[in-house]
Design a protein around this motif. Structure first.
Motif, PDB file in Angstrom:
ATOM      1  N   PRO A   1      43.247  11.465  32.446  1.00  0.00           N
ATOM      2  CA  PRO A   1      43.635  11.298  31.037  1.00  0.00           C
ATOM      3  C   PRO A   1      42.536  11.734  30.069  1.00  0.00           C
ATOM      4  O   PRO A   1      41.368  11.829  30.446  1.00  0.00           O
ATOM      5  CB  PRO A   1      43.875   9.791  30.926  1.00  0.00           C
ATOM      6  CG  PRO A   1      42.960   9.202  31.949  1.00  0.00           C
ATOM      7  CD  PRO A   1      42.946  10.185  33.086  1.00  0.00           C
ATOM      8  N   GLU A   2      42.935  11.972  28.822  1.00  0.00           N
ATOM      9  CA  GLU A   2      41.977  12.303  27.761  1.00  0.00           C
ATOM     10  C   GLU A   2      41.312  11.045  27.230  1.00  0.00           C
ATOM     11  O   GLU A   2      40.235  11.110  26.644  1.00  0.00           O
ATOM     12  CB  GLU A   2      42.693  13.019  26.619  1.00  0.00           C
ATOM     13  CG  GLU A   2      43.210  14.377  27.017  1.00  0.00           C
ATOM     14  CD  GLU A   2      44.076  15.008  25.951  1.00  0.00           C
ATOM     15  OE1 GLU A   2      43.621  15.971  25.310  1.00  0.00           O
ATOM     16  OE2 GLU A   2      45.211  14.524  25.762  1.00  0.00           O
ATOM     17  N   GLY A   3      41.947   9.916  27.398  1.00  0.00           N
ATOM     18  CA  GLY A   3      41.408   8.656  26.917  1.00  0.00           C
ATOM     19  C   GLY A   3      42.368   7.531  27.217  1.00  0.00           C
ATOM     20  O   GLY A   3      43.338   7.707  27.968  1.00  0.00           O
ATOM     21  N   TYR A   4      42.118   6.389  26.617  1.00  0.00           N
ATOM     22  CA  TYR A   4      42.932   5.199  26.840  1.00  0.00           C
ATOM     23  C   TYR A   4      43.257   4.547  25.514  1.00  0.00           C
ATOM     24  O   TYR A   4      42.470   4.615  24.573  1.00  0.00           O
ATOM     25  CB  TYR A   4      42.200   4.210  27.756  1.00  0.00           C
ATOM     26  CG  TYR A   4      41.974   4.779  29.122  1.00  0.00           C
ATOM     27  CD1 TYR A   4      40.814   5.510  29.409  1.00  0.00           C
ATOM     28  CD2 TYR A   4      42.922   4.645  30.120  1.00  0.00           C
ATOM     29  CE1 TYR A   4      40.629   6.068  30.655  1.00  0.00           C
ATOM     30  CE2 TYR A   4      42.728   5.205  31.371  1.00  0.00           C
ATOM     31  CZ  TYR A   4      41.584   5.915  31.633  1.00  0.00           C
ATOM     32  OH  TYR A   4      41.404   6.475  32.862  1.00  0.00           O
ATOM     33  N   LEU A   5      44.397   3.922  25.463  1.00  0.00           N
ATOM     34  CA  LEU A   5      44.859   3.243  24.268  1.00  0.00           C
ATOM     35  C   LEU A   5      45.068   1.768  24.609  1.00  0.00           C
ATOM     36  O   LEU A   5      45.778   1.453  25.566  1.00  0.00           O
ATOM     37  CB  LEU A   5      46.185   3.872  23.824  1.00  0.00           C
ATOM     38  CG  LEU A   5      46.774   3.527  22.485  1.00  0.00           C
ATOM     39  CD1 LEU A   5      45.834   3.927  21.352  1.00  0.00           C
ATOM     40  CD2 LEU A   5      48.107   4.246  22.308  1.00  0.00           C
ATOM     41  N   PRO A   6      44.429   0.853  23.876  1.00  0.00           N
ATOM     42  CA  PRO A   6      44.623  -0.566  24.167  1.00  0.00           C
ATOM     43  C   PRO A   6      45.935  -1.067  23.567  1.00  0.00           C
ATOM     44  O   PRO A   6      46.360  -0.595  22.508  1.00  0.00           O
ATOM     45  CB  PRO A   6      43.428  -1.233  23.483  1.00  0.00           C
ATOM     46  CG  PRO A   6      43.123  -0.344  22.335  1.00  0.00           C
ATOM     47  CD  PRO A   6      43.462   1.054  22.799  1.00  0.00           C
ATOM     48  N   TYR A   7      46.583  -2.004  24.256  1.00  0.00           N
ATOM     49  CA  TYR A   7      47.796  -2.610  23.718  1.00  0.00           C
ATOM     50  C   TYR A   7      47.871  -4.066  24.151  1.00  0.00           C
ATOM     51  O   TYR A   7      47.156  -4.500  25.053  1.00  0.00           O
ATOM     52  CB  TYR A   7      49.051  -1.835  24.146  1.00  0.00           C
ATOM     53  CG  TYR A   7      49.427  -1.953  25.603  1.00  0.00           C
ATOM     54  CD1 TYR A   7      50.381  -2.880  26.022  1.00  0.00           C
ATOM     55  CD2 TYR A   7      48.855  -1.118  26.555  1.00  0.00           C
ATOM     56  CE1 TYR A   7      50.744  -2.971  27.363  1.00  0.00           C
ATOM     57  CE2 TYR A   7      49.207  -1.204  27.899  1.00  0.00           C
ATOM     58  CZ  TYR A   7      50.147  -2.137  28.293  1.00  0.00           C
ATOM     59  OH  TYR A   7      50.503  -2.237  29.610  1.00  0.00           O
ATOM     60  N   SER A   8      48.725  -4.809  23.477  1.00  0.00           N
ATOM     61  CA  SER A   8      48.900  -6.226  23.774  1.00  0.00           C
ATOM     62  C   SER A   8      50.255  -6.446  24.436  1.00  0.00           C
ATOM     63  O   SER A   8      51.273  -5.972  23.935  1.00  0.00           O
ATOM     64  CB  SER A   8      48.825  -7.051  22.486  1.00  0.00           C
ATOM     65  OG  SER A   8      49.179  -8.394  22.738  1.00  0.00           O
ATOM     66  N   THR A   9      50.255  -7.200  25.523  1.00  0.00           N
ATOM     67  CA  THR A   9      51.506  -7.502  26.214  1.00  0.00           C
ATOM     68  C   THR A   9      52.379  -8.453  25.394  1.00  0.00           C
ATOM     69  O   THR A   9      53.571  -8.579  25.677  1.00  0.00           O
ATOM     70  CB  THR A   9      51.241  -8.114  27.598  1.00  0.00           C
ATOM     71  OG1 THR A   9      50.434  -9.290  27.444  1.00  0.00           O
ATOM     72  CG2 THR A   9      50.534  -7.121  28.505  1.00  0.00           C
TER      73      THR A   9
ATOM     74  N   PRO B   1      36.483   6.822  32.887  1.00  0.00           N
ATOM     75  CA  PRO B   1      36.949   5.565  33.471  1.00  0.00           C
ATOM     76  C   PRO B   1      37.726   4.710  32.485  1.00  0.00           C
ATOM     77  O   PRO B   1      37.497   4.767  31.278  1.00  0.00           O
ATOM     78  CB  PRO B   1      35.642   4.869  33.873  1.00  0.00           C
ATOM     79  CG  PRO B   1      34.630   5.403  32.919  1.00  0.00           C
ATOM     80  CD  PRO B   1      35.050   6.821  32.623  1.00  0.00           C
ATOM     81  N   ASP B   2      38.631   3.938  33.030  1.00  0.00           N
ATOM     82  CA  ASP B   2      39.358   2.953  32.233  1.00  0.00           C
ATOM     83  C   ASP B   2      38.528   1.680  32.262  1.00  0.00           C
ATOM     84  O   ASP B   2      38.475   0.983  33.268  1.00  0.00           O
ATOM     85  CB  ASP B   2      40.748   2.707  32.821  1.00  0.00           C
ATOM     86  CG  ASP B   2      41.562   1.694  32.023  1.00  0.00           C
ATOM     87  OD1 ASP B   2      41.043   1.162  31.018  1.00  0.00           O
ATOM     88  OD2 ASP B   2      42.703   1.446  32.425  1.00  0.00           O
ATOM     89  N   ARG B   3      37.872   1.378  31.160  1.00  0.00           N
ATOM     90  CA  ARG B   3      37.007   0.191  31.094  1.00  0.00           C
ATOM     91  C   ARG B   3      37.797  -1.069  30.752  1.00  0.00           C
ATOM     92  O   ARG B   3      37.244  -2.152  30.689  1.00  0.00           O
ATOM     93  CB  ARG B   3      35.901   0.424  30.069  1.00  0.00           C
ATOM     94  CG  ARG B   3      34.982   1.584  30.468  1.00  0.00           C
ATOM     95  CD  ARG B   3      33.901   1.831  29.448  1.00  0.00           C
ATOM     96  NE  ARG B   3      33.153   0.640  29.121  1.00  0.00           N
ATOM     97  CZ  ARG B   3      31.966   0.327  29.606  1.00  0.00           C
ATOM     98  NH1 ARG B   3      31.397   1.123  30.469  1.00  0.00           N
ATOM     99  NH2 ARG B   3      31.348  -0.775  29.235  1.00  0.00           N
ATOM    100  N   GLY B   4      39.093  -0.926  30.487  1.00  0.00           N
ATOM    101  CA  GLY B   4      39.916  -2.075  30.167  1.00  0.00           C
ATOM    102  C   GLY B   4      39.873  -2.414  28.687  1.00  0.00           C
ATOM    103  O   GLY B   4      39.300  -1.683  27.881  1.00  0.00           O
ATOM    104  N   ALA B   5      40.499  -3.518  28.332  1.00  0.00           N
ATOM    105  CA  ALA B   5      40.579  -3.939  26.934  1.00  0.00           C
ATOM    106  C   ALA B   5      40.273  -5.423  26.821  1.00  0.00           C
ATOM    107  O   ALA B   5      40.483  -6.186  27.767  1.00  0.00           O
ATOM    108  CB  ALA B   5      41.966  -3.638  26.374  1.00  0.00           C
ATOM    109  N   LEU B   6      39.790  -5.802  25.661  1.00  0.00           N
ATOM    110  CA  LEU B   6      39.457  -7.185  25.341  1.00  0.00           C
ATOM    111  C   LEU B   6      40.121  -7.583  24.037  1.00  0.00           C
ATOM    112  O   LEU B   6      40.379  -6.736  23.186  1.00  0.00           O
ATOM    113  CB  LEU B   6      37.941  -7.351  25.138  1.00  0.00           C
ATOM    114  CG  LEU B   6      37.024  -7.109  26.311  1.00  0.00           C
ATOM    115  CD1 LEU B   6      35.578  -7.081  25.832  1.00  0.00           C
ATOM    116  CD2 LEU B   6      37.213  -8.210  27.330  1.00  0.00           C
ATOM    117  N   CYS B   7      40.344  -8.884  23.869  1.00  0.00           N
ATOM    118  CA  CYS B   7      40.829  -9.405  22.590  1.00  0.00           C
ATOM    119  C   CYS B   7      39.600  -9.683  21.733  1.00  0.00           C
ATOM    120  O   CYS B   7      38.780 -10.542  22.058  1.00  0.00           O
ATOM    121  CB  CYS B   7      41.635 -10.685  22.816  1.00  0.00           C
ATOM    122  SG  CYS B   7      42.399 -11.312  21.305  1.00  0.00           S
TER     123      CYS B   7
END
Length: 140
Positions: free
Chosen positions: A75-83, A119-125
């Motif tokens: 991927p070119e990047g990652y987009l954070p989202y909320s479930t 890398p996908d470093r994940g997301a935080l609130c």
């Protein structure tokens, strides 16, 4: 020679996005399936519209979705989202279609990129919004 250098510079800079996807333009309705022939930019706007505010109360509600496609793969990047705001399955499907469109665009243009893994470093609130994990906001 100057034009060749400019083309190479612009081509390389367009392919080396390693960080988060830039902030969204105003959201558009993103619940319907994308129409055939939609371009990558329109699909990205729809992705951002589906993500919406990405509001959260805890980090367990935050996820990431891979966005785009690089010439060497990945991927070119990652987009954070909320479930709590966005259903994962439709978002993943739209992201898949966006990646397919980007792959086609890259192949058609002959674009090159570095072959580094993003890398996908994940997301935080953070402050009530899901954000990509960075060294600055990583509590560990």
């Amino acid at each position: 020679m100057r034009q060749l250098l400019l083309i190479l510079f612009l081509g390389c800079s367009a392919c080396t996005v390693a960080g988060p996807v830039p902030p969204a333009a105003p959201a558009v309705t993103a619940t319907a399936a994308p129409a055939k022939g939609e371009d990558a930019a329109t699909l990205l706007i729809r992705l951002r519209g589906m993500v919406g505010s990405a509001s959260c109360t805890e980090s367990s509600q935050c996820r990431t979705v891979a966005v785009g496609a690089r010439a060497c793969g990945g991927p070119e990047g990652y987009l954070p989202y909320s479930t709590t705001v966005t259903a994962s399955a439709p978002l993943q499907e739209l992201a898949r279609r966006h990646a397919e469109r980007r792959k086609a665009d890259v192949a058609a243009s002959g674009m090159l990129s570095t072959c580094e893994v993003i890398p996908d470093r994940g997301a935080l609130c953070v402050a009530g919004t899901c954000q990509l994990r960075t060294m600055a906001n990583d509590p560990s």
